[in-house]
Design an enzyme around this catalytic site. Structure first.
Site, PDB file in Angstrom:
ATOM      1  N   ASP A   1      25.769  81.696  27.810  1.00 28.76           N
ATOM      2  CA  ASP A   1      27.104  82.294  27.852  1.00 28.76           C
ATOM      3  C   ASP A   1      26.995  83.818  27.778  1.00 28.76           C
ATOM      4  OD1 ASP A   1      27.825  79.637  27.777  1.00 28.76           O
ATOM      5  OD2 ASP A   1      28.303  79.654  25.639  1.00 28.76           O
TER       6      ASP A   1
ATOM      7  N   SER B   1      26.402  76.798  31.400  1.00 26.22           N
ATOM      8  CA  SER B   1      26.613  78.198  31.050  1.00 26.22           C
ATOM      9  C   SER B   1      27.923  78.678  31.627  1.00 26.22           C
ATOM     10  CB  SER B   1      25.508  79.109  31.572  1.00 26.22           C
ATOM     11  OG  SER B   1      25.555  79.199  32.960  1.00 26.22           O
TER      12      SER B   1
ATOM     13  N   SER C   1      23.931  76.102  26.696  1.00 23.21           N
ATOM     14  CA  SER C   1      24.856  76.832  27.556  1.00 23.21           C
ATOM     15  C   SER C   1      24.573  78.325  27.478  1.00 23.21           C
ATOM     16  CB  SER C   1      26.293  76.549  27.127  1.00 23.21           C
ATOM     17  OG  SER C   1      27.193  77.128  28.043  1.00 23.21           O
TER      18      SER C   1
END
Lengths: 380, 380, 380, 380
Positions: D288, D248, D286
């Site tokens: 984000d 992330s 991930s």
């Protein structure tokens, strides 16, 4: 009594056998109620979509934010992945972090999860600070684990229990309530179950009858009085009004209908309509959230199967958009009834030197009778 | 009669003098009703936040999507920029593009807009195909321009007029309705006005009384009958049920409170709570949208001023989040009452060989009386 | 030349055989280019998810709003139902309504749609007003129908054609571009195709090389010059800067991967990452949208099958969330390359007395060579 | 060196004096780095919008979810109310709850907050489990309080410190990075500062140069090798690939521009464009997120002032939508550069028996030189 036992027949759809979220097969509910000394009135409620390893056998899920003044944790991952991977925990506002940490303990320690490094606890809350020393954060790790361990099917305890121990709704003692609807076979035969934690304000109506007005207990009562230059009320309701965090409601929805995350979000959105029917005022300070999941085996996300499939698609079965409509109505009705149950089953509670009375059942029924709001409602 | 004239007193807040969206100063409403031959039953309703050049003097605005099965155009720009720059047009589903094109004609031709190359028409719709030859798209450019030109303050025509000419709500003739709330000075003194276009289904309640049930006209009535193997109903309600585009409701909210786009979106979200209180079922096929704007001078977006300021901030004045709560309740109440007005004011309409009856007022009032749902409701 | 033919190898994934959106089997593209007199430079581009009756055989779809300053119509229904039911039309901003109306003509007239009363046209746009007399709205009904009829598989015409006829990107002539990626079998073997309509600004980089800077043509160039008291530029770029509707980009993504609407929305979100890699500045006035759909037969929504199933679930097959990652990269790469293609294939265009030059290919390649940005990029 | 010191000049806008988030006056940053034994490599980073009582003097704020596979807590309230009321804490995934609980300790104990019953901690995270015994949850309450206490203006420590202690980006050691942009007076003169915590994958480019490719370290490298029947790699990158929680990036954005929550959300959305320019692949796993806030005094939300005003509007000053564009570019550039700084400043780290190498600066600069990606880039 529960609302229905007292004659409050909400809506047009039949209930499940228990009229509870646990009518959805496999769903389990556990409470821990914490009442200590004069000032601790709080608790935990755990809702398990199933009693297996939820992390490895995730369920499709969605969170709908009616009003986001709340500390619910876990929503962005649920929205992105469409999955719920832990028990759903309800508790007191300032205890969300500790409850979430306890959920981590639970998930990390489950057999099969030895290598898990990322878990998304889904913890929702409501502010029980009127009756509870909320700043004390009395929910302990063990309380959360006990609520999860206690979780089972069957009848669900309602009222001033678990996460509802210290809550207030419409100026009366609120708490936990539940209800369900079972669609007839020609509408799919699915079950929808709802569990609520009520802690909000408004102008209470029950099956349409103006209970809050006639009991003289409702939002803006003092402000609307003639010549109301300023509020001078020193009651519990006034104390609440001074608190910007004036409550919230968490609505948990379970169904055995095979529905994906997108349609579960739509299902969750309808819970706000059931909430509205009780007279909720949707105030700024009320954190109103609905969480929905499906228990249908064909929509489960089994991690091992997903990993094995890698880049191959996995078979599933889903209801069409059009098939959702009766389920939407089921959510509306079950939410409305669950809120009534939270009030009907709650008992007067004293904490922090304040007393919040239970809904006066006899006077309420009298009002309902006057408005012909009891018994089966049907064409005449 | 309007609902309130018939004794239906919704909620606890006072109305504005007209009990209409036009109680918000400067707001103007215009209708064009199109009834031709046997099959054309449609129209246009225009709501103007103000009667100046809206493109050059934009108002903060928001669109809330309750259920997005609808063809409302313009929502992404409103969401991004927080501005409304055209009249708001309501019309028939398949006429949205032509109505939007007419809005372009209108805006492009306004003095001062000679160089404008980009306009975001805000056009919402509902499906009047049960009574109207909707595929014929009978709304002409001139109809839209006339509705805009017709727009004025003062009392608003309700019922089977404008965009509500061919609509159906709860199985009865729906249409246009409006209502307002004016907060007392100690709550800010602001006005909230609502205008609705009703065309949806559910189980009608009026002030909580089970009107739909007692009149035997409601969603899922046939499916829930004992032994209902399959629907055999051939009524208008059945025709609707077969149509996946089974309606919608558009709720337009005006306020003179100085509120920004974020809080206008929250205001719009509460309209769904007013909708819910009327018994709406939130079905898949109902496109349910709320549009909110503020007319307060201090929040206007004047293009010339914004351009002149370039990278300097512009002064404004805004209500705090906490100050929103009474406005939220005002929206809930005004929406509920506007929907009742759309039913009370509508008249029986025949089109495409089908007749949709107006709500039977006398029988309805009888039901309301039986449920003690008329007159001022107050503490006893 | 197309970018790749000139040596611009974007990313690490292989292309499909045509390096075009039409590498996704069944997808068809049609253009109508409208160049008339001195001032009309516009057009229409139609993308068909398949060449059957899209209304009866809908595809799962999603719209992602990167920046909502745009007039895209149809987004709320796509978001709610997760379905696309018409050809996707790209055109000039002020022609969206007429194009949407033509889409209605198309859908309503298809065999099998005789009873259809509700259609959700998906029309996106960009502002070609710099070179085109946009206020004239020169797109006619027939142009849209022709673009749909013209639509076919195979190579796609790029540059100043169709909806890209009058657009400007990075201060150069923009237009239509396309590209694709085909995942190797061990990543699923799926194809992702992208088509873009480019009309935005920024600081152009190509494969990372600072082409805009070295050509002296980029966003804020004048404002950043030393002593820049005020902009005095009278070039096309200045004209654009004065227009608050300064462009947009529409990115259409097709895949044959069996993906539902939720994951299609995630796919669409990644298109903004491909856009970013070209140096887009994400300005306020740029309406940046991505539309994604899946053509996989197992995820189609066949209306007749859905109706027949009523309340029974329908079988489908879906990729897991984890399987999406290579598809995400494919979208990023194909979007970046499609944008380059729109520039490489565009030709200088004059309209409204203004000339927008094509990207100077030779000088650009020189810059790319100096930055070692041509040819296969690999480990050294 | 920092990237810029090594010659990496990102974008076209000037930096602030420190090229750090702390160029925004009043912003303070504090780290606690926890390195113990062989397996504990984690930490906390605190970002304070100002060093007063943030709860009583809230700042407008927004959270943008690029990809929601993450455990960020506090987002729904920020979205609803548009306010940030606590320090922003970055830490290790499984330590979010304990960090949030420590934030409660901090806020509840501040003078003036004695009656506070509801606090919304904003805690973001990234998974440092490759190098850190993440399941051990080694972040203690005191660590979070120390990070907050440590927070100050001035230069910000970067690389493998604080919440970046155990993170990995593009297969190299990631960590904390920061950068800023200061707009020239003719664009408003505002400052934008960014701080990132990098822990994601992709195909690294630096200023457009294909560093990841040429170093042979990138996403899907093994899968794309000729004849790659299956992955056989046992490197750290492989270990990551097996972990669905594959990282992330958290991007915190500060500005002194007077911007409301709606435009802060738009600002935050642009951070994803800066992320994209570094070659991020936007993978499923991930998480984000971008968090943005404004420190401008005229947009602060002072609780006491808001309470005192009750239902009266409060004066503020806001930039227009159009004025946002240069700020958007500033966020893109600062985010890109902050990510490079996180890599340039990180040092090789060993933990849990694995070693993640720092970006090899010399080889990287060599690649950058070959691609003429160093030094001032300008028109030629």
């Amino acid at each position: 009594p529960r609302a229905r036992e007292a004659g409050v027949i909400v809506g047009i759809l039949p209930t499940g056998p228990l009229n509870a979220i646990t009518d959805v097969a496999g769903v389990a509910v556990g409470h821990v109620t914490i009442i200590r000394g004069d000032d601790v009135r709080t608790g935990v409620t755990a809702i398990l979509p199933h009693t297996g390893n939820i992390f490895r056998e995730k369920v499709p899920g969605a969170v709908f934010v009616g009003n986001g003044f709340g500390k619910l944790t876990g929503s962005t991952q649920v929205a992105e992945l469409g999955e719920i991977e832990t028990p759903i925990i309800l508790t007191s506002t300032l205890s969300v972090p500790r409850a979430a940490d306890a959920v981590l303990d639970y998930v990390l320690s489950l057999p099969g999860n030895e290598d898990v490094q990322s878990v998304n606890p889904l913890v929702a809350e409501t502010n029980d600070g009127l009756l509870n020393d909320i700043r004390g954060r009395y929910i302990a790790r063990e309380d959360v684990l006990t609520a999860i361990r206690n979780a089972r099917g069957g009848p669900v305890e309602e009222g001033a229990v678990g996460a509802g121990t210290g809550t207030v709704a419409f100026g009366f003692k609120g708490g936990i309530g539940t209800a369900s609807r079972r669609l007839p076979p020609n509408l799919g035969g699915y079950t929808v179950g709802v569990l609520v934690q009520t802690n909000f304000g408004g102008v209470l109506t029950i099956n349409g009858a103006p209970v809050g007005l006639e009991l003289g207990q409702h939002y803006l009562r003092d402000e609307l009085r003639k010549g109301a230059a300023r509020r001078t009320d020193s009651s519990a309701s006034a104390a609440m009004a001074d608190d910007p965090a004036d409550g919230s409601v968490i609505i948990v929805i379970a169904t055995d209908a095979p529905v994906d995350a997108r349609n579960l979000r739509r299902l969750a959105a309808r819970a706000m309509m059931g909430l509205a029917r009780t007279g909720a005022a949707g105030t700024n300070g009320s954190g109103d959230y609905a969480i929905a999941f499906s228990t249908a085996p064909e929509v489960r996300i089994n991690m091992d199967r997903a990993r094995a499939a890698r880049y191959a698609p996995l078979p599933t079965k889903l209801l069409s958009n059009e098939a959702m409509s009766p389920l939407f109505l089921a959510v509306i009705e079950a939410t409305e009834e669950a809120i009534y149950n939270s009030l009907f089953r709650a008992t007067t509670m004293t904490g922090r030197g304040r007393t919040v009375e239970a809904l006066p059942i006899e006077r309420t029924l009298e009002i309902l009778r006057r408005h012909d709001a009891l018994g089966k409602r049907d064409a005449r």
